[in-house]
Design an enzyme around this catalytic site. Sequence first.
Site, PDB file in Angstrom:
ATOM      1  N   LYS A 142       0.833  -1.209   0.000  1.00  0.00           N
ATOM      2  CA  LYS A 142       0.000   0.000   0.000  1.00  0.00           C
ATOM      3  C   LYS A 142       0.869   1.261   0.000  1.00  0.00           C
ATOM      4  CE  LYS A 142      -3.947   1.618   2.774  1.00  0.00           C
ATOM      5  NZ  LYS A 142      -4.904   1.069   3.750  1.00  0.00           N
ATOM      6  N   GLY A 178      13.943  -0.927  -2.064  1.00  0.00           N
ATOM      7  CA  GLY A 178      13.542   0.480  -1.919  1.00  0.00           C
ATOM      8  C   GLY A 178      12.809   0.980  -3.151  1.00  0.00           C
ATOM      9  N   VAL A 179      11.819   1.849  -2.934  1.00  0.00           N
ATOM     10  CA  VAL A 179      10.959   2.265  -4.050  1.00  0.00           C
ATOM     11  C   VAL A 179      10.755   3.784  -4.133  1.00  0.00           C
ATOM     12  CG1 VAL A 179       9.675   0.109  -4.204  1.00  0.00           C
ATOM     13  CG2 VAL A 179       8.898   1.872  -2.621  1.00  0.00           C
ATOM     14  N   GLU A 213      12.542   6.250  -5.463  1.00  0.00           N
ATOM     15  CA  GLU A 213      12.946   7.002  -6.657  1.00  0.00           C
ATOM     16  C   GLU A 213      12.455   6.383  -7.967  1.00  0.00           C
ATOM     17  OE1 GLU A 213      15.270   8.118  -3.443  1.00  0.00           O
ATOM     18  OE2 GLU A 213      15.558   9.292  -5.234  1.00  0.00           O
TER      19      GLU A 213
END
Lengths: 748, 168, 335
Positions: free
Chosen positions: A645, A714-715, A717
Amino acid sequence: MNVISTNIGQSVSRIDGFAKVTGQAKYAAEPHPPGLLYGVIVNSPIARGQIAALRDTEARKIPGVVEIMTHRNRPHTALFEKSYVDGLGVPGSPYRPLHDAEIRFNGQPVAIVFAETFEAAREAAMLVEVDYERWPHNADFEAALHQKYMPSKTRSNYVPPKSRGNAPEAYALSPVKVEGRYHLAPEHHNPMEMHATTVIVEDDGTFTVWDKTQGPQSVQAYLTSALSLSGDKVRVHNPYVGGAFGSGLRAQYNVFLAALGAKMLKRSVRVTLTRPQMFTHVFRPEAVMDIALGASPDGTLQSMIVEGVTDTSRFEHNMENIVVWGLINYKCPNATAGYTIAPRDTYTSSDMRAPGATTGVNFFEMAIDEIAYACNMDPLTFRLNNYSDTDAMHDMPLTSKALREAMVQGAQHFGWHDRPMAPGSIRDGNELIGWGMATGIWDAMFSPTSARARLTADGRLHIATAASDIGTGTYTILAQTASEAFSTPIDRIDIELGDSTLPECPTEGGSWTAASAGAAVWLACQILREKLFKALAKGKNIPAWVKQGLEQDNLTLEDGILHGMNENQKIVLSFQDALSLIGQDALEVEETAKPGLRGTISQMRKARFTHSAVFCEVRVDQELGIVRITRLVNAVAAGRIMNPKTAASQVRGAMVMAAGMALHEESLMDERVGRFMNHNFAEYHIPAHADIPDMDVLFVEEKDSEISPLGVKGVGEIGMCGTAAAIANAIFHATGHRHRNLPISPGS
Amino acid sequence: MNDVSADIPCRLQINGKTYAADLPPSVTLLDLLRERLDLTGTKKGCDRGQCGACTVLVAGKRVKSCLVLAVSIPDAEVTTIEGLSPNGQLHPMQQAFIEADAFQCGYCTPGQIMSAVALLAEGHTHSREEIREFMSGNLCRCGAYNGIVDAIEQVVAQQNRNHTGEAA
Amino acid sequence: MRRFSYSRPATLDEACHSAEHTRFLAGGTNLIDLMKSDVERPAHVADLKALGMHHIDEQPDGGLRLGALATNADTAAHPLVADRYPLLASAILAGASPQIRNVATNGGNLNQRTRCHYFYDPDMPCNKRSPGTGCSARGGRNRIMAILGTSDACIATFPSDMCVALAALKATVNLTGPEGERSVPIRDYHRLPGETPWRDNILRPGEIVTSIDLPPASFGPHHTYLKIRDRLSFAFAIVSAAIGLQIEDGIIRHGRIALGGVGTKPWCVPAAEALLEGKPPSHSLFRDVAERLLQGAMPDRDNAAKLRLAPRVIERALWQASAGTPQSQTDKTIR
C-alpha cells in the site's frame, strides 16, 4: 501463518496516519517555546558582488524588533571553511551564510530580522536597505556550457562512465542511426512544507533544534561544526517532515541562521522560509544530453554515445550520474559516455528525487524509442531484444533483475499488444491518442544503520533509530518489521524516529532507508529475542515449564506472548510476567546492520539495481498543444515489497512528479539578474488533482537474498525513472512529433 | 482612525470556542491559528493562496486562511482540522484518508481533508473528474492524488448507503 | 506586509471619503497577497464587507445586477446566472480554486492586478509597481506576458477569467465615488498601459465598484469559455476566449468575443465581431475573425507561443459556440 502479528509484505495503513489526519503531527515550524522570536530573512537581489552599505535604522523602528543580524554583527562561527561542509559533501567551497560582504548568488541571505512577532519581523525585513557593488556574473546555462569542466575531486557517489568497444567507429558503420540533443529545464523540489527551523534554547543553554531535514544527525554535526558548538549542546528533531525529495539532504540556510540567532540572542527562534525563498537554494540542475545510437536493421544496438552536462555553482562542484544508465542497462558491444559540469553564478544545484537518473534514464529511454522506430520495431520488442542480464557497463553480474518480467506484465496489464505501430493512427474527435513506454533503473543501496529495540514492563516494544520519515512510510514499515521479527502485534509497537540522539542512521535519501533501517530493526529484534530467552534461561525464579521449554526448544514467541507446554497443557507467559520473572524493568539492545563479509563481497562483485517498466496513454489536442495523461501503468521490480500500500503510493507519487517534469515544471531563470522568476506555486506548476489520472502500480515478484538482509531494494525514486520518457514517447506515438526538451508545455 | 499601531478587536468562534483579543490588523487567520493559538494543524505551504494547505471552513465554506485578515471576519465560525474530530472520534473523511493512503508526508493533508469535507457539502462529487476539478485548489507534492479521490468517493458511497438506509 | 490602519466603513459614503493611500478590502485574495509581497503598501485599509452589495437581482429589462461584494462562487452558482449567463458561470469556474472563489468578490475580480513575475518581485524594476523604474518583463522571462495592448512601458497580462466573459457579455460597471455615481461599459473599464501602466483601470480616487449590470441574455446555447493553461486546472490562462453568438437559421446575427491571457486588458475588437454578422459559420470566416482579433500582436522573447495558439483557440471556441456545445470546465476534453 501468524494472523495477529502484522508482517512484512502486508498492506498496513500508516501508523502515523492518525497524527497526520488530525493535525497533531508536529512539523519543524510548529513547537512553541515561551519567548519565541521570529526570524525573517532578507535576500540579495544580485547574483555577484558585495554589500557596499547596509542601513537598518528604519527596520529597527518597528515595534517588537529585537535584533537585525548581518555579516557585521553576527556571533563567532567556525574559522575554517571545511567546518561548513554538510552531510552531502559536495566538493568545493561551501556557502557560509552571513560570513562576509561577498554575494555569490541571487537570493543569498544578507540579513535576518528577529522580532517578537512574525508580523513585526516580516515588516522590518522589508525595511532593511542594502546597497550593492555589482560584479559581472553569468547565470545563463548556454553560456556556462563554454566553461564546462571535470572537477579534480568528485562527489563520493559519482560513477565514472566506462567505455567499451569502439563506439564512434561502430556508430559510423551502423546502418540505422539516431542522434539528438536533449534539454531538461531546472526544477525545484517544492515540498509542501517550506524549509523551517525552530531552535528552542533550553534552561541549561542547550539547543533543541526542530528542522526540516532528511538527516537529523547530519544537521546536528553541521551545526556543531559550523557554529563551533559542542556536540552535546545540540539535539536535532524531525519527527515529521512535510516532504523533501532531496531538498532536506543539505542543511539549508534557515537552520544555520536560526541557530546563529539563538546563539546571539540566547532566545528561542523560529525561521520559516517563504515560498519565493524556496527558489533561492537547491534545485535539480539544468541539463543537456547528446545521445547518438546506432543499430542494425534487425533492431540490435551497435553503438551508444552519450555526452551530458549539468550545471553547478561557481563555488561547489555538484555532480550527477546522468550518462551511465543506458550503458549499464542495455547490451551493446560499443559504448562510450562523457560527463562534465558547467558553472554559473547561482546557488549550487543538488539532488532531487532520483538525481541523475531522472535526467539520464528518461532522455536515454526517449532515444531508445526513437531508434526502435528507426528500426521499424515495436519499442517493447526492441528493449527485450537488447536486454542485458548483467551490468553491461561494468561487466558485472546483478543480484537480480526482473525487468523482463516487469515489461511483460506491465505490457499485459496495459494492453500494449493492441497498439498500432504508426504514430498518429488513433484519433478521437480533436484528440490524438498515443501509447508510449519506457523502462526505469535506479540504484538499490544499503548503508550500515543502527537501531534500538527495548521491551518494557508494560509489554510494549519500542524501536528507535535516527531515520527520517519524509512521507515514505518508514514508521509503518519499521513497525511491520519489528512486528514480524519479534512476533508481536503492531499496536504494541512504538517507533521513534527523527531525533539525532537515537541510534545512528544515514540521512534519508536514495531509497536506501527501507532496506537499511529495516535490516537494523530486524537484527535488533532478533537479538532482543535471544536476550530475552537467555535471561529466562539464566533467571532464578523461572517456572520449570519455561526452563524446560527453552532446553527442549519448544518455547515460542507468537502474537506477543511466550507459548510453552506444562505437563501436556499449553501455557503462556506475557512479556510483563517474563520481565518481572527475570527481575528487569526493561530489556534493551542496540544493533548495527552492516553488509557483513558476504554482503561486502557481494557489493564488490555484483551490481544492484531496481527496475521498472512504465506504460502511458496520452491524449493530445495537437492544434491547441494540450496533452492529457489518461493512463499510467508502472510495473516495478524492487525485490521484496515491505508494504504494497505505502510502496505503491511512493511509486505513484514519483509518477506525479514525473508528470510535472514532462509537462509543466520549469524554473525560469532571468539570466540578467540570476534569479528564478516564477518563484511561487501560481507560476511554477506542480501537477494538480486535475492533471493526474488513475495510475496502476504492479510489483513484480523478485526474490533477492543478496541485495540486503531483508531482500528489500527500496521504491522512493524508481517512479521518476522512465515515467517522463513514457509520457514523451506516448506524445510521439500520438502526434509523430519528437520533443527533446522537457517540459513539453502548451505551445511547444 | 489612521494609527498604524492600533490593534483591532477580533472575535471569532474557533471550533466552537469563543476567541476574543485585540490584534494588529496584519495578522492573517492562518498566523493567528498557528502562532497565537497553537492550532498548528492548519498548514502554511505558500502563504499566498496558491497551495490550499491552509484551508479551513469559515461559516461552513472552505477558504484559504492565509488570505483572510483575522479582524475582517467578525464573529465568524471557523472550523479547523482540530475541530473536525473534537472528541477524538475521527470524521469519516479522516478515516477514509487513512484507509485509502491518501497522504504521504501529511503536510497538505489537513487542507485536503477540510477541502474534501466542504466538497461533499457542495455536492461536486458526481464523478472522479468532477472531484479532481473541484479539489484542484489543494496541491500535494507527494502525489497522493489517486488516494485522495478514492477517499472522497469512499465517503460519498458511505453517505449514499446511509441515505438509502434511512429511506428504507 | 507593512503596518496599516484598518476600518470598516458603515456606509458607502464614508468609504468613498476614506483618507489618501487607502486600499479597499473586499475578499482580499489579491490585495493581501500583494501586501505580503510588499507590492501594495497601503497606509489604510477600508474593509467594505459591512456595505452589503452582495445581492444578485433581476433588472426590469430582463438583465441582472451582480452585487460587487457577491462572491465569485455565489455568483457562478446563482440560478439566474447559471441559467441565463452560463458563459459567465463557466468563466468564473475556470478561474482560481473553489476556496478562492468562496472569498473573492465580483468587484475584486475587476480590480485584480497582473501576475507578471516582475510586478510581483519588489527587487525587480517594474513600471506598474514603481513608476519610472523600467519594464523588466521586456526581454525577460515573459512567457506569460501579453502580446496585445502592450507598450514600451509594460507588457503585463490582465489575468482575470471572469472579466473576459463580462467583456463578451458587454456588462456595465456601476461606480460610486466622492463625486457621485457613474456607469462605465466593461470594455472601457480597464486601461491599456501606455505610458502610465500603474493605472490598471479608470477608477478615480475614492471610487468603488458597487455592482455589475448584465444586459438581457441573448446567446442561448451558443457560447463558450475556452481556456488554455499550463495545468489542467488552477492556473492562469495562456490564452482564453469567451464567445457568445446569436444564431438564427444557421446565420450568425451578431457575435461577441473577448480574449484573456493575451492582452493587457480583456481583449475585444468590435471590427472582428462585426465580421461575423449575417454570415454562416465557416473556417474561412473564423480564420478571418481570429486574424482581425490578433492584428497588431507583438510577442517578446518567450511568448511567441501565444501568437501561435491564440488563433487556434479562437477558431475552436467559435466552433464550440456555433455548435452550441460550450466547453465544460470539468471534462477536460476540448471538443
